[in-house]
Every structure is written in structure tokens, then in C-alpha cells.
Design a protein around this motif. Structure first.
Motif, PDB file in Angstrom:
ATOM      1  N   GLY A 339      34.564  35.279  53.147  1.00 32.86           N
ATOM      2  CA  GLY A 339      34.636  33.874  53.479  1.00 32.86           C
ATOM      3  C   GLY A 339      35.085  33.107  52.241  1.00 32.86           C
ATOM      4  O   GLY A 339      35.617  33.690  51.303  1.00 32.86           O
ATOM      5  N   PRO A 340      34.880  31.816  52.214  1.00 31.13           N
ATOM      6  CA  PRO A 340      35.393  31.003  51.106  1.00 31.13           C
ATOM      7  C   PRO A 340      34.966  31.498  49.737  1.00 31.13           C
ATOM      8  O   PRO A 340      35.762  31.519  48.805  1.00 31.13           O
ATOM      9  N   GLY A 341      33.699  31.911  49.588  1.00 33.85           N
ATOM     10  CA  GLY A 341      33.242  32.369  48.282  1.00 33.85           C
ATOM     11  C   GLY A 341      33.982  33.586  47.798  1.00 33.85           C
ATOM     12  O   GLY A 341      34.448  33.650  46.658  1.00 33.85           O
ATOM     13  N   THR A 342      34.116  34.586  48.665  1.00 35.43           N
ATOM     14  CA  THR A 342      34.790  35.810  48.285  1.00 35.43           C
ATOM     15  C   THR A 342      36.277  35.564  48.084  1.00 35.43           C
ATOM     16  O   THR A 342      36.895  36.123  47.181  1.00 35.43           O
ATOM     17  N   TYR A 343      36.874  34.751  48.933  1.00 37.12           N
ATOM     18  CA  TYR A 343      38.283  34.412  48.752  1.00 37.12           C
ATOM     19  C   TYR A 343      38.498  33.725  47.405  1.00 37.12           C
ATOM     20  O   TYR A 343      39.468  33.997  46.706  1.00 37.12           O
ATOM     21  N   ALA A 344      37.597  32.832  47.040  1.00 37.39           N
ATOM     22  CA  ALA A 344      37.714  32.151  45.755  1.00 37.39           C
ATOM     23  C   ALA A 344      37.597  33.144  44.610  1.00 37.39           C
ATOM     24  O   ALA A 344      38.319  33.046  43.600  1.00 37.39           O
ATOM     25  N   THR A 345      36.699  34.111  44.760  1.00 40.05           N
ATOM     26  CA  THR A 345      36.543  35.148  43.737  1.00 40.05           C
ATOM     27  C   THR A 345      37.823  35.952  43.597  1.00 40.05           C
ATOM     28  O   THR A 345      38.254  36.285  42.480  1.00 40.05           O
ATOM     29  N   ALA A 346      38.443  36.271  44.732  1.00 35.07           N
ATOM     30  CA  ALA A 346      39.692  37.033  44.707  1.00 35.07           C
ATOM     31  C   ALA A 346      40.788  36.245  44.008  1.00 35.07           C
ATOM     32  O   ALA A 346      41.526  36.786  43.166  1.00 35.07           O
ATOM     33  N   ARG A 347      40.893  34.961  44.311  1.00 35.88           N
ATOM     34  CA  ARG A 347      41.920  34.136  43.665  1.00 35.88           C
ATOM     35  C   ARG A 347      41.684  34.054  42.154  1.00 35.88           C
ATOM     36  O   ARG A 347      42.625  34.104  41.358  1.00 35.88           O
ATOM     37  N   ARG A 348      40.419  33.925  41.777  1.00 34.03           N
ATOM     38  CA  ARG A 348      40.094  33.823  40.357  1.00 34.03           C
ATOM     39  C   ARG A 348      40.447  35.124  39.630  1.00 34.03           C
ATOM     40  O   ARG A 348      41.025  35.098  38.538  1.00 34.03           O
ATOM     41  N   LEU A 349      40.133  36.251  40.251  1.00 36.78           N
ATOM     42  CA  LEU A 349      40.436  37.533  39.617  1.00 36.78           C
ATOM     43  C   LEU A 349      41.945  37.723  39.460  1.00 36.78           C
ATOM     44  O   LEU A 349      42.429  38.165  38.411  1.00 36.78           O
ATOM     45  N   LEU A 350      42.703  37.371  40.481  1.00 39.17           N
ATOM     46  CA  LEU A 350      44.159  37.487  40.392  1.00 39.17           C
ATOM     47  C   LEU A 350      44.704  36.570  39.308  1.00 39.17           C
ATOM     48  O   LEU A 350      45.675  36.903  38.618  1.00 39.17           O
ATOM     49  N   GLY A 351      44.073  35.408  39.151  1.00 41.88           N
ATOM     50  CA  GLY A 351      44.497  34.494  38.105  1.00 41.88           C
ATOM     51  C   GLY A 351      44.286  35.076  36.710  1.00 41.88           C
ATOM     52  O   GLY A 351      45.040  34.775  35.780  1.00 41.88           O
ATOM     53  N   HIS A 352      43.278  35.949  36.572  1.00 41.94           N
ATOM     54  CA  HIS A 352      42.992  36.556  35.277  1.00 41.94           C
ATOM     55  C   HIS A 352      44.096  37.505  34.831  1.00 41.94           C
ATOM     56  O   HIS A 352      44.176  37.835  33.639  1.00 41.94           O
ATOM     57  N   LEU A 353      44.932  37.964  35.762  1.00 40.36           N
ATOM     58  CA  LEU A 353      46.004  38.882  35.387  1.00 40.36           C
ATOM     59  C   LEU A 353      46.921  38.264  34.335  1.00 40.36           C
ATOM     60  O   LEU A 353      47.496  38.972  33.503  1.00 40.36           O
ATOM     61  N   ARG A 354      47.052  36.958  34.377  1.00 41.91           N
ATOM     62  CA  ARG A 354      47.929  36.286  33.415  1.00 41.91           C
ATOM     63  C   ARG A 354      47.438  36.466  31.979  1.00 41.91           C
ATOM     64  O   ARG A 354      48.231  36.433  31.040  1.00 41.91           O
ATOM     65  N   TRP A 355      46.119  36.638  31.818  1.00 46.10           N
ATOM     66  CA  TRP A 355      45.582  36.858  30.479  1.00 46.10           C
ATOM     67  C   TRP A 355      46.172  38.107  29.841  1.00 46.10           C
ATOM     68  O   TRP A 355      46.251  38.214  28.616  1.00 46.10           O
ATOM     69  N   PHE A 356      46.565  39.062  30.701  1.00 43.95           N
ATOM     70  CA  PHE A 356      47.074  40.338  30.200  1.00 43.95           C
ATOM     71  C   PHE A 356      48.590  40.436  30.362  1.00 43.95           C
ATOM     72  O   PHE A 356      49.163  41.527  30.307  1.00 43.95           O
ATOM     73  N   GLY A 357      49.226  39.283  30.560  1.00 40.88           N
ATOM     74  CA  GLY A 357      50.675  39.266  30.670  1.00 40.88           C
ATOM     75  C   GLY A 357      51.215  39.863  31.947  1.00 40.88           C
ATOM     76  O   GLY A 357      52.372  40.296  31.996  1.00 40.88           O
ATOM     77  N   ILE A 358      50.401  39.896  33.020  1.00 38.85           N
ATOM     78  CA  ILE A 358      50.819  40.483  34.291  1.00 38.85           C
ATOM     79  C   ILE A 358      51.124  39.369  35.276  1.00 38.85           C
ATOM     80  O   ILE A 358      50.248  38.564  35.603  1.00 38.85           O
ATOM     81  N   ASP A 359      52.351  39.307  35.738  1.00 40.59           N
ATOM     82  CA  ASP A 359      52.750  38.342  36.764  1.00 40.59           C
ATOM     83  C   ASP A 359      52.692  39.041  38.116  1.00 40.59           C
ATOM     84  O   ASP A 359      53.414  40.012  38.366  1.00 40.59           O
TER      85      ASP A 359
END
Length: 404
Positions: A339-359
């Protein structure tokens, strides 16, 4: 099995016969489990029929990578290959003859499921010649020919979700051909596949076709994402990078599913649904964990968390057996209810990829290119094996495929 709109990626809910195998119970909750891999051996041995009869699977999906390990690999194709060699049939035509034989057989086995679910399940999804992935006209022509040859309403033809492939996908639907958009590796590509599906339905309706008779799925190869991302994270070597290993694929799948649920609420879809159209369900493929012991991931790491109403999870028979050992709470995965909480967690984790230079977008594009190359290589391997078998000449006796 209904198309119940879910509120997120959750595990199975609702009983369907106490003591029944979990996959058999999930069907009553609108959760579809398909077998990943179609072979003559499974057909001839009765294994596919048994799995379907027991309610453990509700469909089949296969591609050249799996098929490359089947033809000419045992006695099951001997009789038919012998006939084809006797007639001097070239390898490409012979390969198609083998495929049509198996697809028809599988469709007939799954016809009771197709009828019992009013066309929702009981589907046999097979990939078209991947060499045509960037040629819309050739893909459409190939789809027409295979659709006519198979002549089964529960067949689904897989088309890579390239720009040309999605053009062909819409055209196929307009002509009443069931299709799967394969290699959907990002939310952006899923949006394009959904729009192509909607366009195809609109054209089908304009041609006077009944939309309820059309079936389509969008295939997301889950483990491919982690295989690529984990290799990039390993280069970083930090604690933060290691903490993300094995977690990105499910997050990416959840992100795509969140978009799917939003699209079900769009006016364009409401208009099509009012005319009897079914949603283009998400199909989670490549759910086998590569080297589960070495990776530290459970064999059900990808399959279990993605079981949800209104979607399809394709699993190997080995993973199916692992799922059968889980009780229902475990099969939902260890994450909290979606639901919204888990979806938000997924979006946040995908956003972290940028920290490692991954688009993520660039990664999805690269994975699509690599996957198409693998499918092309597998297709050539298939042709080579069939060619060698045909060169041996007609076989003597009767093969276990029932042909003489």
C-alpha cells in the motif's frame, strides 16, 4: 479467479480449502501462479496436466532461452523431427512446427482452466522470434502466422516491448490476437506498454471485436534487475551499498505495480472496462534466485513478496515446490503489508541508487539490450540444434511425442 483490485503488493488472503497446497488456495484469492518453462517432456509425461489439474498452476510462460534446452535434447522430439527430415523441411520451418505442436498441446491441457476462469487464466504465453524485435511489420506478420497455426484462444504471443514491438502489439490486439509485452524493465516502459494495450483495444472495438475475449500481460523480469544492480553495488564496496544488495528488484516491481494501480483509475481505462476489457495484468518473470545459497537470498525471495491479486507470478517447478512449503503469512514476504507505505519505501530505495551513480532509466535500457541479445543467441542455438537433428535424417520407430 477474479480480477480483484488490490491495494498493494500483498500475500494471499482468504481460504480456499483447508489443507490445500498454497498455490491451489491462492487462485481463489485472485492470485495467478504460472509455470515458467514449456517442454515436450512436461507435456508427454503428463506433468503439466497434473499441475493444472491440482490447481497448482493456472498458466504457462516460456521463451527461447528455455526452449533452447529442449528440442533435440531427448527422445520427445524424435518422431516429429524424423518426419520433418523426411520431408526436407528447413530448420526455421521445422522449429516453428515443433513450437506450434507444443503450444497447441499446452493450450488444450489448460483449456479447462481457461473456461473455468472465463478467459482470465489457462493461458499459454510464448515469445515470438526475438530477431524481429525492432521490426514492427515483420513482428505483426509473424504473430498473424503463428496465431493462425496455433488456432487456440488461450494462446498469448510474447512481443518485446521495444518501440517497434509495442507498435506491433497494438496492431495484434486490433486483429484479435492475444499478446504479452515482454522485457518491461521500468515504470516508463510499463506506461508505454499500457498505452499500446489501450490503443489496441480501442482499435479492436472500432473493428467490432468483443474486448472481453482479448488477453494481455506485461512481463517484468524481476531478478534481472538485482543481477545488474548488485554487480554495480559490489564495485562500491561500502556498507551502504552492501545493504541494498538483493533489494532493488522487488522495489522496482512495487514501483511498477503502484503505477499499474493508478492507471486502473484513469478515465481512458474506465471507458474500455465499461466495454468489457480486462486489465493488462503484470506478469512477474525471472523469479528464480541466481545461486540462492551464495547470494544469501531465500529461493522464494522474488516470487513470494510479489504474489498479489490481479497479477501473475511465473515460477519454475523448483520454486513452486519451495512456495508450497510456506504457510500463507510467510508467503507474503517479511515486509509489512503493502500500500502507500510500502510503495513509498520502494520509491525511496530506488532514489538511493543515485548515491551510487546508478540511473534506473539507463540501467533498464541496458538490460533490455542485453536481454534481447540473450534471446537472440538462444534462438540461434535452437536453430543450430534443430539443424543438427534434421541433418541426421529420418528416425526409425516411434518417438515418445506420439508421432511416427
Amino acid at each position: 479467479m477474479g480480477l480483484t483490485k488490490s491495494t498493494g503488493l500483498t500475500g494471499p488472503t482468504g481460504p480456499a480449502g483447508a489443507g490445500a497446497d498454497p498455490p491451489a488456495r491462492w487462485g481463489a484469492s485472485g492470485i495467478s501462479v504460472w509455470l515458467d518453462g514449456l517442454s515436450r517432456q512436461r507435456l508427454a509425461s503428463g506433468r503439466l496436466a497434473a499441475l493444472a489439474r491440482q490447481g497448482r498452476i493456472a498458466g504457462v510462460v516460456s521463451d527461447p532461452a528455455f526452449l533452447a534446452r529442449s528440442p533435440a535434447g531427448g527422445p520427445y522430439y524424435t518422431g516429429q523431427l524424423g518426419d520433418l527430415a523426411e520431408r526436407g523441411v528447413p530448420a526455421e520451418r521445422a522449429l516453428k512446427a515443433l513450437a506450434v505442436h507444443d503450444i497447441r498441446w499446452a493450450c488444450d491441457i489448460l483449456r479447462p482452466v481457461h473456461e473455468a476462469t472465463a478467459g482470465v487464466d489457462g493461458l499459454v504465453c510464448v515469445t515470438l522470434d526475438p530477431r524481429l524485435a525492432h521490426d514492427a511489420g515483420a513482428t505483426l506478420a509473424e504473430a498473424r502466422a503463428l496465431w493462425r497455426a496455433v488456432d487456440r484462444r488461450n494462446a498469448v504471443l510474447g512481443i518485446p516491448a521495444t518501440e517497434a514491438g509495442l507498435t506491433a502489439l497494438s496492431a495484434c490486439l486490433a486483429e484479435g490476437i492475444n499478446v504479452s509485452a515482454t522485457l518491461v524493465l521500468s515504470a516508463a516502459r510499463h506506461r508505454q506498454a499500457w498505452d499500446a494495450y489501450a490503443e489496441g483495444l480501442e482499435r479492436a472495438r472500432a473493428a467490432g471485436r468483443h474486448l472481453a475475449s482479448l488477453a494481455s500481460v506485461a512481463s517484468f523480469p524481476v531478478s534481472r534487475v538485482d543481477t545488474a544492480v548488485d554487480a554495480l553495488l559490489d564495485r562500491e564496496g561500502t556498507l551502504e551499498a552492501r545493504a541494498m544488495r538483493g533489494a532493488v528488484a522487488v522495489a522496482a516491481a512495487r514501483h511498477v505495480h503502484e503505477q499499474y494501480e493508478r492507471m486502473l483509475g484513469e478515465p481512458r481505462w474506465h471507458a474500455l472496462a465499461a466495454r468489457g476489457a480486462r486489465p493488462q495484468r503484470l506478469l512477474w518473470t525471472a523469479t528464480t534466485v541466481p545461486e540462492p545459497g551464495a547470494s544469501g537470498l531465500l529461493p522464494t525471495r522474488y516470487a513470494a513478496p510479489l504474489l498479489t491479486r490481479g497479477t501473475v507470478t511465473a515460477v519454475t517447478e523448483e520454486t513452486l515446490d519451495e512456495l508450497s512449503e510456506l504457510d500463507e503469512p510467510e508467503a507474503a514476504g517479511s515486509a509489512p503489508a503493502a500500500g502507500p507505505g510500502t510503495y513509498a519505501t520502494a520509491r525511496r530505495l530506488l532514489g538511493h541508487l543515485r548515491w551510487f551513480g546508478i540511473d534506473h532509466g539507463e540501467l533498464a535500457s541496458r538490460l533490455e539490450t542485453e536481454a534481447l541479445k540473450e534471446l537472440n543467441d538462444a534462438w540461434h542455438q535452437l536453430l543450430d540444434r534443430v539443424t543438427l537433428s534434421l541433418d541426421k535424417g529420418p528416425a526409425t520407430g516411434e518417438g515418445t511425442d506420439g508421432t511416427a
